[in-house]
Design an enzyme around this catalytic site. Structure first.
Site, PDB file in Angstrom:
ATOM      1  N   ASP A 108       0.753  -1.584  -0.168  1.00 25.52           N
ATOM      2  CA  ASP A 108       0.088   0.430  -0.134  1.00 25.52           C
ATOM      3  C   ASP A 108       1.185   1.117   0.289  1.00 25.52           C
ATOM      4  OD1 ASP A 108      -2.315   1.552  -0.124  1.00 25.52           O
ATOM      5  OD2 ASP A 108      -3.025  -0.235   1.363  1.00 25.52           O
ATOM      6  N   ASP A 216      -2.481   4.426  -2.157  1.00 24.64           N
ATOM      7  CA  ASP A 216      -4.123   4.815  -1.575  1.00 24.64           C
ATOM      8  C   ASP A 216      -4.256   6.844  -1.903  1.00 24.64           C
ATOM      9  OD1 ASP A 216      -5.368   4.798   0.963  1.00 24.64           O
ATOM     10  OD2 ASP A 216      -4.475   6.687   1.054  1.00 24.64           O
ATOM     11  N   GLU A 278      -6.025   3.792  -5.958  1.00 27.97           N
ATOM     12  CA  GLU A 278      -7.822   3.878  -5.121  1.00 27.97           C
ATOM     13  C   GLU A 278      -8.130   5.544  -5.983  1.00 27.97           C
ATOM     14  OE1 GLU A 278      -9.659   4.304  -0.947  1.00 27.97           O
ATOM     15  OE2 GLU A 278      -7.314   5.224  -1.424  1.00 27.97           O
ATOM     16  N   HIS A 351     -10.949  -2.675   3.097  1.00 27.47           N
ATOM     17  CA  HIS A 351     -10.969  -2.159   4.743  1.00 27.47           C
ATOM     18  C   HIS A 351     -11.737  -1.191   4.976  1.00 27.47           C
ATOM     19  CE1 HIS A 351      -7.990   0.481   2.278  1.00 27.47           C
ATOM     20  NE2 HIS A 351      -7.969   1.023   3.242  1.00 27.47           N
ATOM     21  N   ASP A 352     -12.439  -0.403   3.940  1.00 29.55           N
ATOM     22  CA  ASP A 352     -13.211   1.311   3.927  1.00 29.55           C
ATOM     23  C   ASP A 352     -14.497   0.713   4.142  1.00 29.55           C
ATOM     24  OD1 ASP A 352     -11.318   2.761   4.886  1.00 29.55           O
ATOM     25  OD2 ASP A 352     -10.508   3.107   2.455  1.00 29.55           O
TER      26      ASP A 352
END
Length: 581
Positions: A108, A216, A278, A351-352
């Site tokens: 990440d 991210d 993302e 995870h979100d």
């Protein structure tokens, strides 16, 4: 499964068109030292689970050194491992084990912002004339306003985590920008020194052996900046902060920065690397530009449209029932938009996001059926599928019953902001549906006290349904969610129609059945999924009565009758036929 004709075998398609990615949230995957926090040795301990599932790539959420204000997305050292997760040597051992088994590792990459404890920011904050001052976004108070007073912020931007996106620094008298937590100051990508430092760090990780990056909120790195360096206000109601994405998403230099990154970091070593961004707020048009291989930016992007369709005007904590027609239109638009140039990243969970079986399925009466239906529908789209830890087990939302059980900074800040307006019962209802903690409860490995995750007290409570929903039980049941996912991963590996076939949406106005075809050459697949507990009939047109079954989530045969296919509660089927022309 029918054998694949030789003429449909993949040619020079990128390897990731045939791959499936598995995301691990390390804090909640497997703990080995009893401190209640998942760690790298725990991931190494469970590598065989990934091998049995059949996935090709492991994506790790951040494991860098961090104060953990936002569970690792606030990084204080990009080139070290947080002690909670282990050491660099632990990561090297994990890398070696994955590579030995033919799996890749994606890290990440969080470079829109750092932690306020990163040495770069500590220097930047030390004085207005420090050489690193311009590495972050520092601005004086609004003209004519007293610094530190309400409304004096340089712009009216709101943080994605509630409140203003600016924090006043009393020592230097100015404000710094943080689109997320106040402990996550935004890097100033307009400064070439910042970009060079980021690129050096990325090369360092690639040299260490990692196989790519998940980037991210990467489309926030270019802000809209005026000729004089000013940042604009954004539309907002009186007295409120506006959404910062209006001026911070898909900014004017985004493509320039990504193309420069590609030249400086990836040229000469692309090979088997995977680059996924993302990109909140990105449109199909932006997505096509970002993933067009001729532009040398990204391989694929995560979009948010399809996982925002159940959000009301109040956002993720204002949950409304899904209208399936909206979901079909949204995913269909992305499939069509990236058909000729670009590539989709396919996901339900991460995870979100709350667990998809609890959002778009039925996690009580039809948990197995709806979890497997959702899996089949997603994985049969054109794109690279992503599985989030526990999704392959049919894990559900957390079902917390008190505010004290929540850990997510976004959830807690939202609840604090809404306490005067909502009762505790209302707050709990909103968090139960929308909190990111729904995805962060420990992976349920077995039916023991802490689900096999830890011998200590877990950092966040284990879902009480782990006594029946767990990897051991799923592995023992040949008709389980887990084994359906294994079959889907194998299908992606083996079937060129699944990998590269054209997508065509059917029945766009049906409120209960998701239907589409995938076609490559003279091979065609029909994909049907019922988003309902009630029986449904899909009018699919002629020619499917004698089609062969590729995969389904019921053990008994699908019922076809001429132009119609009868679907049971939350049933999904994929049929294959040969077409001419």
């Amino acid at each position: 499964m029918n054998p694949v004709p030789d003429e449909l075998e993949p040619a020079d398609e990128p390897w990731w068109t045939r791959a499936v990615v598995y995301q691990i949230y390390p804090r909640s995957f497997q703990d080995t030292n009893g401190d209640g926090i998942g760690d790298l040795p725990g991931i190494l301990q469970r590598v065989d689970h990934l091998v049995e599932l059949g996935v090709d790539v492991l994506w790790l959420s951040p494991i860098y050194r961090s104060p953990q204000d936002d569970n690792g997305y606030d990084i204080s050292d990009y080139e070290d491992i947080d002690p909670a997760f282990g050491t660099l040597e632990d990561l090297d051992r994990l890398l070696e084990a994955l590579h030995e088994r033919g799996l890749k590792l994606v890290m990440d990459l969080v470079v829109n912002h750092t932690s306020d404890e990163h040495p770069w920011f500590v220097e930047s904050q030390s004085s207005t004339d420090n050489p690193k001052r311009d590495w972050y976004w520092w601005r004086p108070a609004r003209e004519g306003m007293e610094p530190g007073t309400p409304g004096a912020e340089p712009t009216n931007w709101g943080s994605f985590f509630s409140g203003p996106a600016w924090d006043h620094d009393e020592a230097t008298g100015e404000y710094y920008l943080h689109l997320f937590s106040r402990k996550q100051p935004d890097l100033n990508w307009e400064n070439p020194e910042v970009r060079r430092a980021v690129y050096r760090m990325m090369r360092w990780w690639l040299d260490r052996g990692v196989d790519g990056f998940r980037m991210d909120v990467i489309n926030l790195i270019s802000k809209t900046v005026g000729p004089d360096g000013s940042l604009p206000d954004v539309p907002a109601e009186d007295g409120r902060y506006g959404q910062p994405g209006v001026a911070a998403a898909n900014g004017p230099r985004l493509h320039e920065f990504l193309q420069e990154m590609h030249r400086e970091v990836f040229d000469g070593r692309r090979g088997g690397l995977l680059l996924v961004g993302e990109t909140p707020g990105t449109t199909v048009e932006h997505g096509r530009l970002l993933t067009d291989p001729a532009r040398h930016e990204l391989d694929m992007v995560f979009t948010f449209e399809h996982v925002s369709l159940d959000h009301g005007p109040g956002g993720r904590f204002d949950v409304h029932p899904l209208d399936l027609r909206d979901l079909k239109a949204t995913l269909g638009r992305w499939q069509a938009g990236l058909a000729e140039a670009g590539w989709n990243a396919l996901y339900w969970d991460n995870h979100d996001q709350p667990r998809i079986v609890s959002r778009y399925g039925d996690d009580v009466a039809y948990r197995r059926e709806s979890a497997t239906m959702l899996a089949i529908v997603l994985h049969l789209h054109r794109g690279t599928p992503y599985i989030y830890q526990g999704e392959e087990l049919g894990m559900t939302n957390a079902h917390f019953t008190s505010l004290e059980e929540y850990r997510d900074i976004e959830s807690l800040r939202w609840a604090d902001a809404e306490r005067d307006r909502l009762s505790e019962e209302q707050l709990l209802g909103c968090l139960a549906a929308g909190s990111r903690d729904n995805a962060r409860t420990p992976v349920q490995w077995d039916d023991t006290a802490q689900a096999g995750f830890t011998t200590g007290r877990p950092w966040i409570a284990v879902n009480p349904n782990h006594d029946t929903i767990n990897a051991a039980a799923e592995r023992a049941d040949p008709d389980s969610v887990f084994h359906l996912y294994r079959r889907l991963v194998a299908l992606r590996h083996e079937d060129p129609v699944v990998q590269r076939g054209d997508f065509h949406l059917l029945l766009p106005d049906d409120p209960h059945v998701y239907a589409f075809t995938r076609t490559l050459g003279d091979e065609q697949l029909l994909v049907l999924g019922s988003f309902s507990s009630d029986p449904q009939v899909a009018e699919v047109g002629p020619g499917w009565s004698d089609a062969s079954l590729v995969i389904g989530n019921y053990t008994s045969p699908v019922a076809t009758d001429g132009d119609r296919v009868a679907l049971r509660s939350w049933e999904a089927v994929v049929l294959r036929r040969t077409v001419s022309g």
